[in-house]
Write a protein that holds these residues in place. Sequence first.
Motif, short mmCIF file in Angstrom:
data_model
loop_
_atom_site.label_atom_id
_atom_site.label_comp_id
_atom_site.label_asym_id
_atom_site.label_seq_id
_atom_site.Cartn_x
_atom_site.Cartn_y
_atom_site.Cartn_z
N THR A 1 0.83 -1.20 0.00
CA THR A 1 0.00 0.00 0.00
C THR A 1 0.87 1.25 0.00
OG1 THR A 1 -1.67 -1.18 1.28
CG2 THR A 1 -1.87 1.20 1.18
N GLU A 2 0.53 2.21 -0.86
CA GLU A 2 1.20 3.51 -0.87
C GLU A 2 0.57 4.41 0.20
OE1 GLU A 2 3.72 4.70 -2.50
OE2 GLU A 2 4.09 3.23 -4.09
N PRO A 3 1.31 5.39 0.71
CA PRO A 3 2.73 5.64 0.49
C PRO A 3 3.59 4.59 1.22
CG PRO A 3 1.60 7.60 1.34
CD PRO A 3 0.69 6.45 1.55
N VAL A 4 4.77 4.33 0.68
CA VAL A 4 5.66 3.38 1.32
C VAL A 4 6.18 3.97 2.63
CG1 VAL A 4 6.33 2.28 -0.84
CG2 VAL A 4 7.63 4.25 -0.01
N ILE A 5 6.72 3.11 3.49
CA ILE A 5 7.14 3.52 4.83
C ILE A 5 8.47 4.27 4.81
CG2 ILE A 5 7.79 2.67 7.12
CD1 ILE A 5 5.95 0.26 6.58
N PHE A 6 9.46 3.70 4.12
CA PHE A 6 10.83 4.20 4.19
C PHE A 6 11.19 5.06 2.99
CE2 PHE A 6 13.79 1.41 7.04
CZ PHE A 6 13.25 2.02 8.15
N LYS A 7 11.96 6.10 3.28
CA LYS A 7 12.60 6.90 2.25
C LYS A 7 14.11 6.72 2.40
CE LYS A 7 13.13 11.59 0.44
NZ LYS A 7 12.62 11.29 -0.90
N VAL A 8 14.78 6.35 1.32
CA VAL A 8 16.23 6.19 1.34
C VAL A 8 16.88 7.56 1.21
CG1 VAL A 8 18.22 5.21 0.15
CG2 VAL A 8 16.14 3.86 0.40
N ILE A 9 17.79 7.86 2.13
CA ILE A 9 18.55 9.12 2.08
C ILE A 9 19.93 8.80 1.53
CG2 ILE A 9 19.42 11.07 3.39
CD1 ILE A 9 17.32 10.54 5.49
N PRO A 10 20.30 9.37 0.39
CA PRO A 10 21.56 8.99 -0.24
C PRO A 10 22.78 9.48 0.53
CG PRO A 10 20.59 10.84 -1.39
CD PRO A 10 19.57 10.40 -0.37
N VAL A 11 23.87 8.75 0.40
CA VAL A 11 25.15 9.22 0.93
C VAL A 11 25.55 10.47 0.15
CG1 VAL A 11 27.59 8.68 1.24
CG2 VAL A 11 25.87 6.91 1.63
N ASN A 12 25.71 11.57 0.83
CA ASN A 12 25.86 12.87 0.17
C ASN A 12 27.04 12.92 -0.79
OD1 ASN A 12 24.66 15.48 -0.06
ND2 ASN A 12 26.43 16.33 1.02
N LYS A 13 28.16 12.33 -0.40
CA LYS A 13 29.36 12.45 -1.24
C LYS A 13 29.33 11.51 -2.45
CE LYS A 13 32.11 9.54 1.91
NZ LYS A 13 33.32 9.52 2.75
N SER A 14 28.27 10.72 -2.59
CA SER A 14 28.14 9.88 -3.77
C SER A 14 27.28 10.52 -4.85
CB SER A 14 27.53 8.52 -3.39
OG SER A 14 26.20 8.68 -2.95
N LEU A 15 26.77 11.73 -4.57
CA LEU A 15 25.85 12.39 -5.49
C LEU A 15 26.58 13.18 -6.57
CD1 LEU A 15 23.40 13.68 -2.78
CD2 LEU A 15 22.75 12.15 -4.63
N ASN A 16 25.98 13.22 -7.74
CA ASN A 16 26.47 14.06 -8.82
C ASN A 16 26.52 15.51 -8.34
OD1 ASN A 16 26.32 15.90 -11.14
ND2 ASN A 16 25.99 14.07 -12.39
N ALA A 17 27.64 16.16 -8.53
CA ALA A 17 27.84 17.51 -8.00
C ALA A 17 26.88 18.54 -8.59
CB ALA A 17 29.28 17.96 -8.24
N ASP A 18 26.30 18.24 -9.74
CA ASP A 18 25.41 19.19 -10.40
C ASP A 18 23.96 19.09 -9.93
OD1 ASP A 18 27.52 20.11 -11.97
OD2 ASP A 18 27.15 18.61 -13.53
N LEU A 19 23.66 18.11 -9.10
CA LEU A 19 22.28 17.90 -8.67
C LEU A 19 21.84 18.94 -7.64
CD1 LEU A 19 22.03 14.02 -8.20
CD2 LEU A 19 21.04 15.39 -10.04
N GLU A 20 20.60 19.35 -7.75
CA GLU A 20 19.99 20.16 -6.69
C GLU A 20 19.40 19.20 -5.67
OE1 GLU A 20 16.29 23.28 -5.95
OE2 GLU A 20 16.87 22.73 -7.99
N ILE A 21 19.89 19.26 -4.44
CA ILE A 21 19.49 18.32 -3.41
C ILE A 21 18.64 19.04 -2.37
CG2 ILE A 21 20.28 16.61 -1.74
CD1 ILE A 21 21.02 16.02 -4.64
#
Length: 286
Positions: free
Chosen positions: A57-77
């Motif tokens: 059933t939506e909405p799902v329970i968990f939201k994954v929070i990415p490891v910050n230093k693994s993100l593309n530098a151009d992304l708006e976070i």
Amino acid sequence: SKGQINSWVSKRTGYRKYALLPFVVGIFEEQVNRMDVEFAQLFEEYYKRSFRKATSTEPVIFKVIPVNKSLNADLEIHPYEQAEYLLENASSWGVRDCICKKQKALIGEPCTYPTTVCLVFTKDAPHAFDNDELTKAITKEEALSLLKDAENAGLVHCSFNTKTNHNYICNCCTCCCGVLRGVNTLDNPREFVKTDFVISVNSDLCSGCGTCIDRCQFDALSLPDTVSVVDEHRCIGCGVCAITCPENALELIRKQNPEKPESPENILDWMTQRAINRGVDPSELL
């Protein structure tokens, strides 16, 4: 006192209010000091029977929070996509033993990851955990250090699937976590957690060393030839693989699923959407 309902003093009225807690995340986590072998076995039976229903059933329970230093530098976070931001902007911090890891250890299936990794925090209540029997009060610096240690160990940052009002970051593994170990048994784990990111491999930089394959808990990476390949149905966008790549060939990019709804604004919004999608009149809950 048994952790079966929630209570708090309303800032607006000064009266004490009470509310139901969900089983997860809620009642289950409050049993960390009561968990024994019998309880652990009963939970395991319940989990095996109920997990698929809980995730359907939506909405799902968990939201994954990415490891910050693994993100593309151009992304708006956005702020709610940054674990460090959530901790930096809190006023109280605490850490708990992971109830999931304790439960699995009691049924004879312990894992090798760190166990005291459940971070809790509040934004506007200094010293909130000073007298909490389940929580060890820590400083902001200690909280950020624990977060980094969890990343280095290969654990996945998860929090409640909302945009605001976060008060915990679980650092999870697929061998114990009540959510991640369940979705890992499915063909498409990505569909059962909220994630807006996916790992990308730079084929010009990848040396085919296989370090990322050992790090990924979801078997989302493979090495059919000399370059790592991503299975986007299994990647949950956590980024724990990227931070150990010796060639810096991996990074997270944003890839939203138009069929998957936005995260609810807050817990009340999540509860309302969840009730409607389960055929329950939300007015009965509010």
